[in-house]
Design a protein around this motif. Sequence first.
Motif, PDB file in Angstrom:
ATOM      1  N   GLY A   1      -8.265   7.201   9.858  1.00 39.42           N
ATOM      2  CA  GLY A   1      -8.362   6.160   8.836  1.00 39.42           C
ATOM      3  C   GLY A   1      -9.633   6.252   8.024  1.00 39.42           C
ATOM      4  N   ALA A   2     -10.735   6.643   8.680  1.00 40.79           N
ATOM      5  CA  ALA A   2     -12.006   6.716   7.956  1.00 40.79           C
ATOM      6  C   ALA A   2     -12.081   7.944   7.074  1.00 40.79           C
ATOM      7  N   GLY A   3     -11.475   9.042   7.459  1.00 43.83           N
ATOM      8  CA  GLY A   3     -11.597  10.277   6.681  1.00 43.83           C
ATOM      9  C   GLY A   3     -10.402  10.559   5.787  1.00 43.83           C
ATOM     10  N   GLY A   4      -9.305   9.827   5.921  1.00 40.41           N
ATOM     11  CA  GLY A   4      -8.119  10.100   5.123  1.00 40.41           C
ATOM     12  C   GLY A   4      -8.166   9.448   3.751  1.00 40.41           C
ATOM     13  N   ALA A   5      -7.248   9.875   2.943  1.00 32.10           N
ATOM     14  CA  ALA A   5      -7.189   9.331   1.575  1.00 32.10           C
ATOM     15  C   ALA A   5      -6.102   8.288   1.433  1.00 32.10           C
ATOM     16  N   GLY A   6      -5.507   7.906   2.579  1.00 31.32           N
ATOM     17  CA  GLY A   6      -4.388   6.985   2.498  1.00 31.32           C
ATOM     18  C   GLY A   6      -4.845   5.534   2.536  1.00 31.32           C
ATOM     19  N   ALA A   7      -4.069   4.759   3.225  1.00 29.47           N
ATOM     20  CA  ALA A   7      -4.305   3.307   3.228  1.00 29.47           C
ATOM     21  C   ALA A   7      -5.380   2.888   4.212  1.00 29.47           C
ATOM     22  N   GLY A   8      -6.031   3.817   4.874  1.00 26.68           N
ATOM     23  CA  GLY A   8      -7.084   3.464   5.832  1.00 26.68           C
ATOM     24  C   GLY A   8      -6.516   3.265   7.234  1.00 26.68           C
ATOM     25  N   VAL A   9      -7.286   2.557   8.061  1.00 28.13           N
ATOM     26  CA  VAL A   9      -6.933   2.367   9.463  1.00 28.13           C
ATOM     27  C   VAL A   9      -5.771   1.386   9.581  1.00 28.13           C
ATOM     28  N   ASP A  10      -4.763   1.795  10.374  1.00 28.34           N
ATOM     29  CA  ASP A  10      -3.650   0.893  10.682  1.00 28.34           C
ATOM     30  C   ASP A  10      -4.104  -0.045  11.790  1.00 28.34           C
ATOM     31  N   THR A  11      -4.564  -1.225  11.394  1.00 31.79           N
ATOM     32  CA  THR A  11      -5.160  -2.165  12.359  1.00 31.79           C
ATOM     33  C   THR A  11      -4.160  -2.635  13.409  1.00 31.79           C
ATOM     34  N   ALA A  12      -2.902  -2.776  13.035  1.00 31.30           N
ATOM     35  CA  ALA A  12      -1.903  -3.238  14.006  1.00 31.30           C
ATOM     36  C   ALA A  12      -1.702  -2.207  15.116  1.00 31.30           C
ATOM     37  N   GLU A  13      -1.601  -0.942  14.718  1.00 30.90           N
ATOM     38  CA  GLU A  13      -1.406   0.115  15.713  1.00 30.90           C
ATOM     39  C   GLU A  13      -2.653   0.268  16.579  1.00 30.90           C
ATOM     40  N   LEU A  14      -3.836   0.185  15.930  1.00 28.65           N
ATOM     41  CA  LEU A  14      -5.084   0.294  16.674  1.00 28.65           C
ATOM     42  C   LEU A  14      -5.218  -0.848  17.683  1.00 28.65           C
ATOM     43  N   ALA A  15      -4.848  -2.067  17.254  1.00 26.79           N
ATOM     44  CA  ALA A  15      -4.925  -3.222  18.149  1.00 26.79           C
ATOM     45  C   ALA A  15      -3.989  -3.058  19.347  1.00 26.79           C
ATOM     46  N   ALA A  16      -2.787  -2.480  19.080  1.00 24.80           N
ATOM     47  CA  ALA A  16      -1.842  -2.277  20.175  1.00 24.80           C
ATOM     48  C   ALA A  16      -2.372  -1.265  21.188  1.00 24.80           C
ATOM     49  N   VAL A  17      -2.997  -0.189  20.692  1.00 25.21           N
ATOM     50  CA  VAL A  17      -3.558   0.818  21.599  1.00 25.21           C
ATOM     51  C   VAL A  17      -4.690   0.232  22.429  1.00 25.21           C
TER      52      VAL A  17
END
Length: 492
Positions: A304-320
């Motif tokens: 998320g920090a290095g990509g050019a997309g929408a950034g960090v997927d907070t929902a997926e990160l929270a689930a992990v």
Amino acid sequence: MTSTDGSVPSSAPSPSSAQATPQTAARPAASPRAAHDGAPPFLLAPFDRRTWRAYGFLWLALLLAPFALAYSLITVSFMAGVAVTVVGLFVAGGVLLGARGWGSMYRRMAVRYLGVEIAEPAPRTPRKGFWRRLGGMLGDATAWRALLYMFVTFPLAIAGFVVSTVFLAVALGGMTHWFWSGWLPLQQAHDGTWHRGASFGTDWFVDTPARQLLLVAAGVILFYLWPQFQALFVGLFRLLAVGLLSPTRASLRVAYAERARAVTVEDADERLRRIERDLHDGTQAHLVAVAMQIGEARELLRDGAGGAGAGVDTAELAAVLETAHSSTKDTLAELRELARGIRPPALDAGLAVALETLAARAALPVRVHAVGLEGADLPPSVTAISYFAVAELVANATKHARASGVDVVAGVEPVADAATGAAVRALVLRVHDDGVGGAAVRAPDPSGRGSGLAGLTDRLSGVDGTLGVVSPVGGPTVITVTIPLPAPAARR
């Protein structure tokens, strides 16, 4: 429900209701004792099998006595003759150890013919090292005591056989004289008359009906006195066999201590293996899963920090992270269970509190009745093994007895020492359940099943404890654990 006020409900067993039957494997055997059923009745003694077995023993003892005496004298004289050498002493030690075989033979004879119960001495364990091995051979107490038995029983065997045989022969001869006296040669008295029969003195012959009847009566009396006189010599043989062919109390204590030490080491090794297995199969696997989940979260943050997309997927990160957090809590719970299995923290507050905590966590109702444990000052080893013993007995009642409840009565009571008979302080735990009964101490089968109470008996031996089981089919079951306590001065 737990209680520590000393009150015992009606469902709890009273101290007299659980008669402990200590397993012989759990304590050193008491000093050997005569196991015969007493002397036979006087009127039946000449016809009793024990009397004739004892007479057969005197025959065997007489036949073996010359050889046993020769062996004992040769052993001592040979040892004295080669005392100045070293190699010769090894040979002499081997000859001395041969007396163990003689002792074993005499011990079996005493058990078979005299009805004496004699424990087997501990087997000889060869020592390591040249001089230690030589000293162990020449200083073998069992062999020396057997040698002494062989020496001192030589005159006893002769005297016992002669007295017993003379009494029996004279008695039988007197009772049957009327039958065989007709074949005796004629004898002339001083008055010139001729007589046929036994003579007493020069002119008194047993050749009339009255005298024949008198001799029969004398023979009957001697026949009934024969077992009584024989019993004197047999009693001496019993005393010598028990005193010289049985293991000494010191050797029993040493063998018992060695066995208890081996059991303690094996139990500790098994406990360590179980902890290692639980850590490897459970806790380690959970920690690996947590590490992988944290690694996955790190990858999500990096992408998320290095990509050019929408950034960090907070929902997926929270689930992990939630999964990692849950796994961490499960791992901590497992570690607490492992630590509790090694030594429950409740033991720091005393045995009564630890038993209450155990009862609160049990799968069925457990009522604890602690009597006088507050100021008992129990050694840590006794407290720990008592806790785990009750835990195992409660677990057995839950899994096998199909009980609806368990009562645990714990207290310090005076009990009789098995060796001396003196009263000693002991921690007594009685576990009572209303299950199906039928519990017994059984040796484990090849698959390892059935070793619960046997394993507990072995573990209790490490603190001189005993296990008593009263469990008729249909129940109830009362299992009594008795652990002697050292004197207060011995613990300071």
